[in-house]
Scaffold this motif. Sequence first.
Motif, PDB file in Angstrom:
ATOM      1  N   GLY A 194      26.276 -38.407 -33.512  1.00  0.00           N
ATOM      2  CA  GLY A 194      25.931 -39.522 -32.262  1.00  0.00           C
ATOM      3  C   GLY A 194      26.533 -37.814 -30.826  1.00  0.00           C
ATOM      4  N   GLY A 195      27.941 -37.557 -31.432  1.00  0.00           N
ATOM      5  CA  GLY A 195      28.373 -36.038 -30.336  1.00  0.00           C
ATOM      6  C   GLY A 195      26.817 -35.304 -29.795  1.00  0.00           C
TER       7      GLY A 195
ATOM      8  N   GLY B 266      33.797 -35.062 -19.129  1.00  0.00           N
ATOM      9  CA  GLY B 266      34.849 -35.381 -20.073  1.00  0.00           C
ATOM     10  C   GLY B 266      35.492 -35.941 -20.895  1.00  0.00           C
ATOM     11  N   HIS B 267      35.627 -35.145 -21.793  1.00  0.00           N
ATOM     12  CA  HIS B 267      35.431 -35.987 -23.208  1.00  0.00           C
ATOM     13  C   HIS B 267      37.041 -36.602 -23.453  1.00  0.00           C
ATOM     14  N   VAL B 268      36.935 -38.469 -23.271  1.00  0.00           N
ATOM     15  CA  VAL B 268      37.524 -39.062 -23.801  1.00  0.00           C
ATOM     16  C   VAL B 268      38.145 -39.339 -24.438  1.00  0.00           C
ATOM     17  N   TYR B 269      38.983 -39.395 -25.897  1.00  0.00           N
ATOM     18  CA  TYR B 269      38.981 -39.153 -27.033  1.00  0.00           C
ATOM     19  C   TYR B 269      39.853 -39.417 -28.408  1.00  0.00           C
TER      20      TYR B 269
ATOM     21  N   VAL C 199      29.126 -43.796 -23.558  1.00  0.00           N
ATOM     22  CA  VAL C 199      29.889 -44.712 -24.866  1.00  0.00           C
ATOM     23  C   VAL C 199      29.782 -44.121 -26.065  1.00  0.00           C
ATOM     24  N   GLU C 200      30.396 -42.619 -26.656  1.00  0.00           N
ATOM     25  CA  GLU C 200      30.231 -42.515 -28.778  1.00  0.00           C
ATOM     26  C   GLU C 200      31.124 -42.318 -29.004  1.00  0.00           C
TER      27      GLU C 200
ATOM     28  N   ILE D 229      31.453 -36.866 -15.658  1.00  0.00           N
ATOM     29  CA  ILE D 229      30.376 -37.648 -16.267  1.00  0.00           C
ATOM     30  C   ILE D 229      31.620 -38.188 -17.781  1.00  0.00           C
ATOM     31  N   ALA D 230      32.089 -38.606 -18.274  1.00  0.00           N
ATOM     32  CA  ALA D 230      32.735 -38.730 -19.925  1.00  0.00           C
ATOM     33  C   ALA D 230      32.023 -39.273 -20.929  1.00  0.00           C
ATOM     34  N   VAL D 231      31.949 -39.080 -21.050  1.00  0.00           N
ATOM     35  CA  VAL D 231      31.509 -38.494 -23.062  1.00  0.00           C
ATOM     36  C   VAL D 231      32.966 -39.738 -23.850  1.00  0.00           C
TER      37      VAL D 231
END
Length: 391
Positions: free
Chosen positions: A305-306, A25-28, A119-120, A93-95
Amino acid sequence: MNRTLIAALLGSAMAAPLAAEIRIGHVYGQTGALEAYAAQSHTGLMLGLEYATNGTMEIDGEPIKVLEYDTQLDPARGRAMLAEAYGDDDVHIAVGPVSSGVALAMLPVAEEYERILIVEPAVADSITGANWNRYIFRTGRNSSQDAISNAVALGEEGVAIATLAQDYAFGRDGVTAFAEALEGTGADLVHQEFVPTDTTDFTAAAERIFQAMGEVEAERKMIFVIWAGGGNPMGALNAMDPSRFGVEIATGGNILPALVAYKDLPGLEGATYYYYDIPQNEVNDWLVEAHFDRFDTPPDFFTAGGMAAGIAAVEAIRAAGTHEDTEALIETMEGMTWETPKGPMTFRPEDHQAMQSMYHFRIEARDDVDWGVPVLVREIGASDMDVPVRN
């Protein structure tokens, strides 16, 4: 086709096990003031997954599915989105996220659901410091790494420095870490200014800084700017001609659109997390070539970074042999070293902060480039920075 055959086929299909799926999951913050950072981060994440899986988007035959969640830069919404990812969508896993304030709100959710959050690119020290828990790993640099690398680049005997920063976690943590990092360099931090994140008129803050600097005897005087997002404080400061007070402007690196303002400041120095032309390694070569081929532009600050986060997720799952056993993933990731566009990173076991290089740069203005070009002065390796453990 008769009913018996249909029933047999349906029964066979129902009995066949479903293919395992790795959900990331990309939570951004897809929308809001930092959406440019967010877009780069997502592009980098997808490129990292592609690179680490040799284009298959699979790990040991299991497909990767990326789910996206928009925090809108709202801490409460970020917390809710992460809970939805772990709880409703069973993300392994979340990012993310982009904002430090949102990240701090999300940390307890990872602990509640006992799932990994990489965390990123949020940078506040407290993410891997006072508010940290064992489910948090950070590939992005933290405020201390920013601060220490800039202190290494700028700090020396006879230097007086004032800071201008945004009045929230990113800015305050950054100044605290920078002040601490300057100790022992011989430089003096003589004044601090904090202004709202949406400030566009820097006149009052600049006048207070100039007044404070006027009362100091030093061989070299600098305003060190810690800023994220819009507002262009350096352009505003430069328009006030700080050289009449014998003051220079200094700052860390930034994304390419922000580096346009640096072109008016040739000779400006600082330390940066990434500039696409600086690191020399195979991962960065691939990233630069792929990004030019697909977007006709170089990769940027948060793209790298991603990508580091995407590669970390793949390497951790592959090495642990599982995407569902969080304890196995934690055991694997603590102390794990992997290759990134910046070279090797290592998750420090004590706080899961990625130890990584930073780069001392000096800006050059080139006629054929729209932005100020950060030219490498020297690489500041992880071993050159005494990054404190704050948890």
